[in-house]
Motif scaffolding. Sequence first.
Motif, PDB file in Angstrom:
ATOM      1  N   LEU A 110       0.877  -0.896   0.103  1.00  0.00           N
ATOM      2  CA  LEU A 110       0.076  -0.009   0.158  1.00  0.00           C
ATOM      3  C   LEU A 110       0.997   1.276   0.050  1.00  0.00           C
ATOM      4  O   LEU A 110       0.454   2.234  -0.527  1.00  0.00           O
ATOM      5  CB  LEU A 110      -0.934   0.061   1.406  1.00  0.00           C
ATOM      6  CG  LEU A 110      -1.930  -1.079   1.306  1.00  0.00           C
ATOM      7  CD1 LEU A 110      -2.882  -1.035   2.778  1.00  0.00           C
ATOM      8  CD2 LEU A 110      -2.982  -1.136   0.030  1.00  0.00           C
ATOM      9  N   GLU A 111       1.953   1.357   0.560  1.00  0.00           N
ATOM     10  CA  GLU A 111       2.743   2.560   0.759  1.00  0.00           C
ATOM     11  C   GLU A 111       4.012   2.446   0.004  1.00  0.00           C
ATOM     12  O   GLU A 111       4.659   3.553  -0.093  1.00  0.00           O
ATOM     13  CB  GLU A 111       3.046   2.518   2.606  1.00  0.00           C
ATOM     14  CG  GLU A 111       1.781   2.892   3.185  1.00  0.00           C
ATOM     15  CD  GLU A 111       2.673   2.818   4.794  1.00  0.00           C
ATOM     16  OE1 GLU A 111       3.588   3.600   5.036  1.00  0.00           O
ATOM     17  OE2 GLU A 111       1.747   1.931   5.541  1.00  0.00           O
ATOM     18  N   GLY A 112       4.486   1.308  -0.178  1.00  0.00           N
ATOM     19  CA  GLY A 112       5.590   1.251  -1.433  1.00  0.00           C
ATOM     20  C   GLY A 112       5.436   0.874  -2.728  1.00  0.00           C
ATOM     21  O   GLY A 112       6.055   0.120  -3.374  1.00  0.00           O
ATOM     22  N   THR A 113       3.965   1.001  -3.150  1.00  0.00           N
ATOM     23  CA  THR A 113       3.436   0.434  -4.422  1.00  0.00           C
ATOM     24  C   THR A 113       4.324   0.317  -5.681  1.00  0.00           C
ATOM     25  O   THR A 113       4.773  -0.658  -6.259  1.00  0.00           O
ATOM     26  CB  THR A 113       2.106   1.048  -4.958  1.00  0.00           C
ATOM     27  OG1 THR A 113       1.336   1.045  -3.517  1.00  0.00           O
ATOM     28  CG2 THR A 113       1.596   0.097  -5.823  1.00  0.00           C
ATOM     29  N   GLU A 114       4.915   1.555  -5.993  1.00  0.00           N
ATOM     30  CA  GLU A 114       5.811   1.796  -6.959  1.00  0.00           C
ATOM     31  C   GLU A 114       7.144   0.808  -7.090  1.00  0.00           C
ATOM     32  O   GLU A 114       7.511   0.628  -8.082  1.00  0.00           O
ATOM     33  CB  GLU A 114       5.771   3.177  -7.619  1.00  0.00           C
ATOM     34  CG  GLU A 114       4.233   3.822  -7.944  1.00  0.00           C
ATOM     35  CD  GLU A 114       4.707   5.205  -8.765  1.00  0.00           C
ATOM     36  OE1 GLU A 114       5.938   5.697  -9.099  1.00  0.00           O
ATOM     37  OE2 GLU A 114       3.724   5.943  -9.209  1.00  0.00           O
ATOM     38  N   LYS A 115       7.515   1.116  -5.894  1.00  0.00           N
ATOM     39  CA  LYS A 115       8.763   0.533  -5.845  1.00  0.00           C
ATOM     40  C   LYS A 115       8.818  -0.834  -6.007  1.00  0.00           C
ATOM     41  O   LYS A 115       9.724  -1.568  -6.517  1.00  0.00           O
ATOM     42  CB  LYS A 115       9.573   0.973  -4.364  1.00  0.00           C
ATOM     43  CG  LYS A 115      10.145   2.335  -4.249  1.00  0.00           C
ATOM     44  CD  LYS A 115      10.770   2.606  -3.219  1.00  0.00           C
ATOM     45  CE  LYS A 115      11.393   4.005  -2.870  1.00  0.00           C
ATOM     46  NZ  LYS A 115      12.351   3.949  -2.084  1.00  0.00           N
ATOM     47  N   ILE A 159       4.041 -11.739 -12.291  1.00  0.00           N
ATOM     48  CA  ILE A 159       2.664 -12.062 -11.746  1.00  0.00           C
ATOM     49  C   ILE A 159       2.797 -11.514 -10.118  1.00  0.00           C
ATOM     50  O   ILE A 159       3.777 -11.983  -9.492  1.00  0.00           O
ATOM     51  CB  ILE A 159       2.404 -13.610 -11.766  1.00  0.00           C
ATOM     52  CG1 ILE A 159       2.300 -13.946 -13.037  1.00  0.00           C
ATOM     53  CG2 ILE A 159       0.867 -13.621 -10.753  1.00  0.00           C
ATOM     54  CD1 ILE A 159       1.963 -15.460 -13.095  1.00  0.00           C
ATOM     55  N   ILE A 160       2.076 -10.574  -9.935  1.00  0.00           N
ATOM     56  CA  ILE A 160       1.922 -10.243  -8.433  1.00  0.00           C
ATOM     57  C   ILE A 160       0.903 -10.693  -7.647  1.00  0.00           C
ATOM     58  O   ILE A 160      -0.297 -10.679  -8.076  1.00  0.00           O
ATOM     59  CB  ILE A 160       2.006  -8.433  -8.264  1.00  0.00           C
ATOM     60  CG1 ILE A 160       2.936  -7.981  -8.959  1.00  0.00           C
ATOM     61  CG2 ILE A 160       1.809  -8.218  -6.773  1.00  0.00           C
ATOM     62  CD1 ILE A 160       2.980  -6.496  -9.252  1.00  0.00           C
ATOM     63  N   ILE A 216      -4.866  -4.945  -3.848  1.00  0.00           N
ATOM     64  CA  ILE A 216      -4.841  -5.344  -5.149  1.00  0.00           C
ATOM     65  C   ILE A 216      -5.296  -4.393  -6.111  1.00  0.00           C
ATOM     66  O   ILE A 216      -4.658  -3.860  -7.201  1.00  0.00           O
ATOM     67  CB  ILE A 216      -5.986  -6.417  -5.222  1.00  0.00           C
ATOM     68  CG1 ILE A 216      -5.812  -7.953  -4.358  1.00  0.00           C
ATOM     69  CG2 ILE A 216      -6.480  -6.721  -6.771  1.00  0.00           C
ATOM     70  CD1 ILE A 216      -6.972  -8.722  -4.330  1.00  0.00           C
ATOM     71  N   LYS A 217      -6.105  -3.365  -5.676  1.00  0.00           N
ATOM     72  CA  LYS A 217      -6.663  -2.324  -6.424  1.00  0.00           C
ATOM     73  C   LYS A 217      -5.474  -1.317  -6.720  1.00  0.00           C
ATOM     74  O   LYS A 217      -5.207  -0.985  -7.842  1.00  0.00           O
ATOM     75  CB  LYS A 217      -7.823  -1.674  -5.795  1.00  0.00           C
ATOM     76  CG  LYS A 217      -8.411  -0.148  -6.396  1.00  0.00           C
ATOM     77  CD  LYS A 217      -9.484   0.272  -5.639  1.00  0.00           C
ATOM     78  CE  LYS A 217     -10.121   1.405  -6.561  1.00  0.00           C
ATOM     79  NZ  LYS A 217      -9.256   2.662  -6.343  1.00  0.00           N
ATOM     80  N   ILE A 218      -4.756  -0.995  -5.806  1.00  0.00           N
ATOM     81  CA  ILE A 218      -3.678  -0.023  -5.868  1.00  0.00           C
ATOM     82  C   ILE A 218      -2.535  -0.654  -6.701  1.00  0.00           C
ATOM     83  O   ILE A 218      -1.913   0.226  -7.376  1.00  0.00           O
ATOM     84  CB  ILE A 218      -3.199   0.551  -4.512  1.00  0.00           C
ATOM     85  CG1 ILE A 218      -2.389   1.870  -4.627  1.00  0.00           C
ATOM     86  CG2 ILE A 218      -2.327  -0.410  -3.610  1.00  0.00           C
ATOM     87  CD1 ILE A 218      -2.188   2.301  -3.304  1.00  0.00           C
ATOM     88  N   ALA A 225      -1.471   1.039 -10.339  1.00  0.00           N
ATOM     89  CA  ALA A 225      -0.014   1.131 -10.486  1.00  0.00           C
ATOM     90  C   ALA A 225       0.718   0.674 -11.705  1.00  0.00           C
ATOM     91  O   ALA A 225       1.503   1.332 -12.457  1.00  0.00           O
ATOM     92  CB  ALA A 225       0.553   1.054  -9.145  1.00  0.00           C
ATOM     93  N   ALA A 226       0.354  -0.236 -11.730  1.00  0.00           N
ATOM     94  CA  ALA A 226       0.767  -1.169 -12.916  1.00  0.00           C
ATOM     95  C   ALA A 226       0.616  -0.653 -14.306  1.00  0.00           C
ATOM     96  O   ALA A 226       1.037  -0.500 -15.112  1.00  0.00           O
ATOM     97  CB  ALA A 226       0.346  -2.924 -12.994  1.00  0.00           C
ATOM     98  N   ALA A 227      -0.977  -0.287 -14.456  1.00  0.00           N
ATOM     99  CA  ALA A 227      -1.330   0.398 -15.691  1.00  0.00           C
ATOM    100  C   ALA A 227      -0.736   1.673 -15.721  1.00  0.00           C
ATOM    101  O   ALA A 227      -0.439   2.295 -17.008  1.00  0.00           O
ATOM    102  CB  ALA A 227      -2.914   0.542 -15.452  1.00  0.00           C
ATOM    103  N   ARG A 228      -0.686   2.518 -14.740  1.00  0.00           N
ATOM    104  CA  ARG A 228       0.141   3.820 -14.767  1.00  0.00           C
ATOM    105  C   ARG A 228       1.542   3.787 -15.250  1.00  0.00           C
ATOM    106  O   ARG A 228       1.973   4.589 -16.070  1.00  0.00           O
ATOM    107  CB  ARG A 228      -0.037   4.628 -13.450  1.00  0.00           C
ATOM    108  CG  ARG A 228       0.601   5.892 -13.445  1.00  0.00           C
ATOM    109  CD  ARG A 228       0.100   6.693 -11.986  1.00  0.00           C
ATOM    110  NE  ARG A 228       0.753   5.934 -11.001  1.00  0.00           N
ATOM    111  CZ  ARG A 228       0.207   5.330 -10.061  1.00  0.00           C
ATOM    112  NH1 ARG A 228      -1.109   4.852  -9.925  1.00  0.00           N
ATOM    113  NH2 ARG A 228       0.848   4.679  -8.947  1.00  0.00           N
TER     114      ARG A 228
END
Length: 445
Positions: A178-183, A201-202, A212-214, A218-221
């Motif tokens: 949740l807090e380090g999603t992009e990393k 696969i995550i 799951i949502k975040i 982030a994967a799409a972004r």
Amino acid sequence: MKLPTFWGGIHPPQNKDLTVSEGIERYLPRGELVFPMAQNIGAPCSPVVAKGERVLVGSRLGNNDAFVSAPILSSVSGTVKDIAMRLTTPGIYENCVIVENDGLYEMAPEWKPLENYETADPKEYLKRIREAGIVGFGGATFPTAVKLSPPPDKKIKWLIVNGVECEPFLNCDNRLMLEGTEKVIKGLLLVMRLFPEARGIIAIENNKPEAIKIMEEAAARLAAENVTVQPLAVKYPQGAEKMLIEALTGQEYPVTALPADVGCIILNVRTVYQIFSAIVDGEPAVSRVVTVTGDAIAHPKNIRVPLGASVRELVELCGGFKEQPVKILSGGPMMGVSMRSIDVPVVKGTSGILALTAKSAMLKPITPCLHCGRCVSACPVGLVPTVLEPLVLARQYKRFEEEGGMNCIECGSCTYACPANRPLTQGCRDGKSSVMAMRRKAATK
């Protein structure tokens, strides 16, 4: 839509609500920090510093040149106070480097971002991963550089990020997602450069909808091509390697085989996060997130703490015990290790500290086996615990081996499912230990 899962398993109470909404709190310890030299599967390290020597954050304290090993780095700046035997989580004394923290947290000058990391030879990643002391932070502590160096004949098809966190009470991986999603996602993308034909696969259990949502967003972004976020059914031990591979790829394989044998590499959420931090930010693996929880803890928290800090300090940060615990575990209730003392250091494999009161840790009387078969239905690797336990009690270790006892993953599912309250998992653990001792003795003859 039915979510993927595996055969067998159990559904223990999750008990994650105590810390699921608690953001990661950073803690900087005081006083001395203790660094055991054995913090990974494989060869333990030997001290490479001397008493009185000044060290910085990221300075190497211990090392072993063996292939399956990872160095121990200082998480603080200060002075080496001593090299001595100290009590550690398993309740044994181990060789440790003790550092007196000067409170400055001065970083060693060699720790800088890897130059031109986006275009660098991916083999440079492996070198940095080893230098950073990165291991499997899910608890197994297998050196990551070794895991990412499979034999040339092993074609890797799937790179799996394990965000399942099926162990009850724990939320350290959930909060990190949740807090380090992009990393996490960028760390996976870096690893995928080592295996350009692999699919990422995550994997996340469906009881973590926010994660799951975040992660999907982030994967799409980030336009993370060939990366999928895969929700999984909530069932224990969904996060175990064999179970995860079975659920995600449909492959069944011997528990004695390695994931690479079926084209898979599995990395914990914290591991890929740390890979990104080491390569892009120039930060070594000197801290981790620990969930401190249980009904005996006054204010349960998720804490980012430097390795080597005292567990007692974390408990104090959470307000101490609101009720005297009768059981304290390192890890969760299913696979955690019972602790003799909280005056031990946080190490790479410390995912949680669980303090339980008499009410929640009450053991029921052990009665004779009912031959109901519930343990057989629960065992995710297809063993028959009702056969294995009597063999261990009778010290028939050869038969124990023949019946597949060494394949037990010690997940605790059989013990949880047993209405007679028999310590089936402990029996298998004892049997495996005895067999290994016999093998070592035979090898020395």
